[in-house]
Design a protein around this motif. Structure first.
Motif: not given
Length: 219
Positions: A192-218
């Motif tokens: 994936l041409g990622a520099r490190d694990r942090v960029q893999l996390v970002i790619l996982a979200y951009e690719l829709g593999l992980v969906t952030p919670p909505t309407g939750g508490s902060t």
């Protein structure tokens, strides 16, 4: 081996505090300081450090653009998270870590060592805030889609990386060895041409593999 560090922050007191602490640390060495992003880029080209501790908000050129231009060193962003909405941009630009200025100085030293060793690190709590930032974005999240050149197992691993699991936790989740999990992550970085694990996390979200919670508490 001594880790060579450049400090880039427009606040002299921040640089002074880190300088004093690092001066008493035998395995870390300050090789230069910069007060702007442009100075940081030029300094890195000149002294070739291992790690740059970079503030995001600086005059002349901000830390995000400076990070994007730095290719010979690993960058740790150091800022006041609650006052800054640039976390996503800094990590996307290639930062290997994101720390907040109210962390203990000893934790910052440990982060420098982690990043110098080739790993990525985000301050506790920042990952959750980053996920909440994704959830708050008006644009809809993309549907999960195929990732070219990635096997089904690697896709599973990428999804778990996106959820914040480390190699041991991934191994437990998939009933594989830690060494195998680590190998999958390494192949994902290459494919994936990622520099490190942090960029893999970002790619996982951009690719829709992980969906952030909505309407939750902060809280």
């Amino acid at each position: 081996m001594t880790v060579r560090v450049v400090l880039a922050d427009d606040q002299p007191l921040i640089r002074a505090g880190l300088r004093v602490l690092i001066a008493d640390t035998p395995d870390l060495e300050i090789v230069g300081e910069a007060g702007t992003g442009a100075e940081a880029v030029a300094l890195v080209e000149d002294v070739r450090p291992d790690v740059v501790v970079m503030d995001i908000r600086m005059p002349d050129m901000d830390g995000i653009e400076a990070t994007r231009r730095i290719t010979t060193a690993r960058v740790i962003m150091l800022t006041t998270f609650d006052d800054d909405d640039y976390v996503y941009g800094s990590l996307r630009a290639g930062a290997s870590g994101f720390l907040v200025k109210d962390m203990a100085l000893e934790e910052i030293l440990a982060a420098i060592r982690v990043v110098a060793g080739g790993d990525a690190l985000i301050a506790p709590g920042v990952t959750r805030r980053l996920i909440e930032e994704f959830a708050a974005r008006p644009a809809p999240r993309p549907e999960a889609r195929p990732v070219g050149g990635v096997t089904d197992r690697e896709r599973e691993v990428l999804t778990l990386v996106g959820r914040g699991l480390n190699n041991r936790e991934i191994a437990e989740e998939l009933y594989i060895s830690v060494a195998t999990a680590k190998a999958h992550v390494a192949r994902l970085l290459t494919k994936l041409g990622a520099r490190d694990r942090v960029q893999l996390v970002i790619l996982a979200y951009e690719l829709g593999l992980v969906t952030p919670p909505t309407g939750g508490s902060t809280t």
